[in-house]
Every structure is written in structure tokens, then in C-alpha cells.
Design an enzyme around this catalytic site. Structure first.
Site, PDB file in Angstrom:
ATOM      1  CB  SER A 126       1.539  -6.747   8.140  1.00 45.06           C
ATOM      2  OG  SER A 126       0.762  -6.352   7.052  1.00 45.06           O
ATOM      3  CE  LYS A 178      -1.607   8.210 -15.381  1.00 45.30           C
ATOM      4  NZ  LYS A 178      -1.208   6.826 -15.242  1.00 45.30           N
TER       5      LYS A 178
END
Lengths: 316, 208
Positions: A126, A178
Site C-alpha cells: 500500500s 461537519k
């Protein structure tokens, strides 16, 4: 008199041999130093989970802080004696931005004319592969775990747990998204779409970086990049790795790419660790304590922010 | 008895060890013994520091720690400092132990006399270290180093026996026995401990 001369001579020869041993240590057989004086291969370790910041792992544990590593890369770039750098990778991946920061610095190192070889240890998956793909060459062990090209974001919904504990979250927010990803409630469909878009975007960046770094067609990289891991041998067959070999094969390759003849001098770039601090404290006195103490102090905070960093997403 | 200088003591250990050990223990030259013993120890430690790098791998104890070969000098430096203190302590303990055994075997010397002689018995470390270094520089086969070590080991054993014999007024056989007894006891203890551990740890049946 004869006795004194003999004993004095013995002591003088012992002292001379001691001085000669220190003076000749780099020229003795088996020591590095066969290359042209001063030309060396830099070694930079990227071990543990890749994270942002200067952290190197609490109490010497494994974590690859991007700030610490890019400082080492910059130091290698500035050092005219360092002709090539071996990135020794032993990492399962980690934060995507941290891997990106490191790989940008690897690119700058190459642009400065230094050869870069990635040497894979147990794993370079990765984010580790993200960085490795920017090297001139990649050397892996046949059984190294690599690949895992993809992006994952994992969130935990603990709403039920909170409910059982009698906890209720009160949220006051400036906009509808948010508190996106908050563990106190499930994701909405719209939020899922937004986050999926982010994951897809980072994935596209990953593909682009690998395709450009390895000189492979984007479509081929996309085919390989379904998130699976490969062994070093499989990766070589697929073009994700150039050569099979160990750390010293990578060093030899780096030296040969840089045109260093013979056994190269190795220069290790490593920030002081608590062990280093301890060793130097004993060998150099208290003055060694000050510059080394700070990074170690920062390590203490690693455990606190590492978990949220992984939870919020990374190239893993 | 006419006094000898330190240089004469050193010469004597190599060429007239019997008279020298007799002289050292009679005059109880403990200070010189400690000086020579710590000097020889430090010389060996410094030679190891000088030649240490290739013996250690370029990796840390665990990830994030400095490569072992880079800190080998530091490690050995710490070891040398602590080692001198430990080595002197070891010399004291060894002298006390050997004196106790020698007394049990009929010896009539003193502990301080034995301590004065024992410190000088490790002087062959100097020629051995020099020979090892020369062998390394000349790239002589490993066999040479092994033979040199064997010679050094035998030389030190002979000097220890002579030091015991002359300091404690023992026969050669009893001096050898006094030297060997602690090691034999240690060997027997190790075997007994291994048997006891095996008895505790061995499972009652076979398992794979």
C-alpha cells in the site's frame, strides 16, 4: 636493562598496533570503503506504519514518521558524497498524505541526480508500495508482501454502544456535513457518496503515481490495483518489482547504478532514538542529551493520535 | 629481596614466570597487579572497538533504533568502562575463591599475594591481540587466528597454574586442581540444573 627494553618495546608495539588498528579500520578486509573515497550509498529505513509528523514510534517501536523521513531524504540530497540511496522498506502502509509527502521527496532526490533503489523487507504494501514505486529500481525478496494498491477508509458506528451506555451526543455544527463520519450515528447516503468520492480520488492519485513511477500503462496498473497483496515473486512477474534479492543486493544495485566501483561505503541516515540517545550519553557526555531528547518526547504522543489517523483513512 | 620495576615484572612474566610470580606474591604487589590487569583488559577492549564494525549487522535492535554496526563503538566503549570495574571485581573474587580452595588443599600463601600474581597472568593478551591484528591485515587464514587463540589460552592457563603454585606454595598437581575445581563445580551444577529444568518442563506424554 635488557629486561626493561623488552617490556618497553612490547608496550610500545601494543600501543602502535592499537593506533594502527584505529587508523586502518576502514581499510581492513571486510570493511566498507572499496569505492572512491567519500562516495557512498545512503540508507534510509522506512519501517512500521507510515504516519505524518516526526514520530519514530513510542519507545523505539515501529512507526515511520514522514517528517523524520523527508528530513533524511533532504539530508541525503544535500550530501555530495551520497551518490545513491537505498530505501529499506518494511511497512504495511499507513497514511496516504504521509506516503505522498515521502514520495515527493524521493522524486526530488532523483531529480537531484541521485539513484534510488527500494529494498523491500517483510512487507512494502500500500503506502509502502506508493513510496517504492518512485524509486529507480525495486528489489524485493521472493516472499515479500507487496502490492495492496488501493485506498480504504474505515469508520466505526458506535451508536448502539453509546445507547447501551446511556450516552447521547449533542452536536452543534456549522454545516450539514461537519460531523460526517461521527461514531455516534450511521452515515447518510449523501455522506457515503462524499467519502467514496474522496477514496476514489486518492485511489486515482495512487494509480497515477504508480503508473508514472513504474512506467506502466494506467490501465494495467488499474487491473493490478484491486487492493490485493502480491508476493515479491508475483510482483516481479507483473512488473511491480524489478529484481528479487535482499538488502545487500539492493545496495550493490544502487552502487552500480551510481557508478560506484567495489564495495560501497554505507551511510545510515537515522534520527536519534532513545537507544541512540542512551548510547551517546554514555560515550559523549551530557551534551548529547539535548538534541536527541525532543524527538523521543514527541514519540510519547504517537499512540494518542495514531489511532484516529488510521480511522480517518489512509492508503492501506 | 631485591625490588623489581614494573617493566622487569612484565619481562619476567614472559621469560621467568616462576621467579616473577614468587617475587610478586612475596612483595604483594597488588597495585601493579590491578594496573596491569586493567591495562590488559582495556587494550583488548579497545582492539575490539577498532575492529568491531563488520562483526555487527547494519540493523537496529528493533525498527527505529540505530544500526548496530554504527553504535558498536559506543556500545563497546560503555562495555569497556563498565567492564574494567567488573573485571577488577572479578579478579578480586577469583583471587578470594582460589585462595580459599588453595588453603583447603594445604596451601600456605596469602590472598593478597595470590591477587598480586593473578593480575599478571593475563599479560599474553598483548601478544595475542597483536598477532590477531597482523593476521587480519595480512589476510591470513582463520585457522591462524584459531591456533593463536589456542596458544594464548594454553599460555594463560599455564601462567595461572604457576601463579597459584608459587603464591600458595602448592605442588603443581594441587595448583591445577585448585584452578580446575571451580570450573568442575560449575559444570556439575549446570548439568544438575539442566536435569532439574528438564524434569519440570518435560510433558508427561509425547507431543508434537
Amino acid at each position: 636493562m635488557r629486561r626493561k627494553i623488552f617490556a618497553g618495546l612490547l608496550l610500545a608495539v601494543a600501543a602502535a598496533v592499537l593506533m594502527a588498528a584505529f587508523a586502518l579500520r576502514s581499510r581492513l578486509p571486510g570493511r566498507p570503503g572499496g569505492g572512491v573515497a567519500g562516495e557512498s550509498v545512503g540508507i534510509i529505513f522506512i519501517e512500521g506504519v507510515i504516519t505524518g509528523g516526526t514520530a519514530e514510534g513510542a519507545f523505539g517501536g515501529p512507526a515511520a514518521g514522514s517528517q523524520a523521513i523527508i528530513e533524511q531524504l533532504r539530508e541525503a540530497r544535500r550530501d555530495p558524497n551520497v551518490k545513491a540511496v537505498v530505501l529499506r522498506l518494511d511497512t504495511p502502509g499507513g497514511s496516504a498524505p504521509a506516503a505522498q509527502e515521502i514520495s515527493v521527496e524521493v522524486q526530488r532526490l532523483r531529480r537531484a541526480g541521485k539513484k534510488v533503489v527500494a529494498s523491500m523487507g517483510d512487507a512494502a504494501a500500500s503506502g509502502g508500495y506508493w513510496i517504492a514505486s518512485q524509486a529507480d529500481r525495486i528489489v524485493a525478496n521472493p516472499a515479500t508482501l507487496t502490492g495492496s494498491i488501493g485506498v480504504i477508509m474505515q469508520l466505526i458506528n458506535m451508536q448502539e454502544l453509546y445507547r447501551k451506555l446511556g450516552l447521547a451526543s449533542e452536536v452543534i455544527k456549522s454545516g450539514p456535513h461537519k460531523d460526517m463520519g461521527s461514531p455516534t450515528r450511521p452515515l447518510t447516503g449523501e455522506e457515503r457518496e462524499i467519502l467514496q468520492g474522496m477514496v476514489d480520488d486518492i485511489y486515482q492519485q495512487f494509480l497515477q503515481v504508480v503508473a508514472e513511477g513504474r512506467g506502466l500503462p494506467l490501465e494495467k496498473v488499474r487491473q493490478l490495483a484491486d487492493g490485493r497483496i502480491y508476493t515479491g515473486r508475483q510482483a516481479k512477474e507483473l512488473g511491480l518489482v524489478d529484481e528479487l534479492g535482499n538488502f545487500y543486493d539492493a545496495v550493490r544495485l544502487a552502487a552500480s547504478l551510481a557508478g560506484i566501483e567495489g564495495e560501497p561505503n554505507l551511510r545510515y541516515f537515522a534520527r536519534p532514538s532513545p537507544w541512540d540517545w542512551l548510547f551517546r550519553l554514555f560515550s559523549q557526555g551530557k551534551s548529547a542529551l539535548l538534541p536527541s531528547f525532543l524527538p523521543w518526547k514527541q514519540d510519547l504522543g504517537l499512540a494518542l493520535w495514531l489511532l484516529p489517523d488510521l480511522r480517518e483513512g489512509g492508503a492501506r | 629481596m631485591k625490588g623489581q620495576s614494573l617493566l622487569e615484572n612484565i619481562y619476567g612474566v614472559f621469560f621467568h614466570p616462576i621467579e616473577t610470580f614468587r617475587h610478586l606474591s612475596a612483595r604483594q604487589e597488588v597495585g601493579r597487579s590491578m594496573l596491569i590487569f586493567s591495562g590488559v583488559y582495556l587494550f583488548g577492549a579497545l582492539m575490539k572497538i577498532a575492529l568491531a564494525d563488520p562483526a555487527l549487522p547494519p540493523v537496529g535492535i528493533w525498527p527505529g533504533t540505530p544500526p548496530l554496526n554504527e553504535v558498536a563503538g559506543d556500545l563497546l566503549g560503555i562495555g569497556a568502562i563498565i567492564g574494567v570495574i567488573l573485571a577488577l571485581f572479578f579478579l578480586f573474587v577469583a583471587a578470594a575463591l582460589f585462595h580459599l580452595i588453595a588453603e583447603a588443599l594445604g596451601g600456605t600463601g596469602t590472598g593478597m599475594g595470590l591477587l598480586a600474581a593473578l593480575g599478571f597472568a593475563f599479560l599474553p593478551q598483548l601478544p595475542y591481540s597483536i598477532a590477531s591484528f597482523v593476521a587480519e591485515v595480512l589476510r591470513l587464514p582463520t585457522l591462524f587466528n584459531r591456533l593463536a587463540w589456542l596458544g594464548f589460552f594454553a599460555w594463560v592457563v599455564v601462567l595461572l597454574v604457576l601463579a597459584l603454585r608459587e603464591s600458595e606454595n602448592l605442588t603443581t598437581g594441587r595448583a591445577v586442581l585448585a584452578l580446575a575445581l571451580p570450573f568442575m563445580a560449575l559444570g556439575i551444577l549446570t548439568v544438575v540444573a539442566a536435569i532439574l529444568v528438564a524434569l519440570v518442563l518435560l510433558p508427561s506424554g509425547f507431543s508434537f
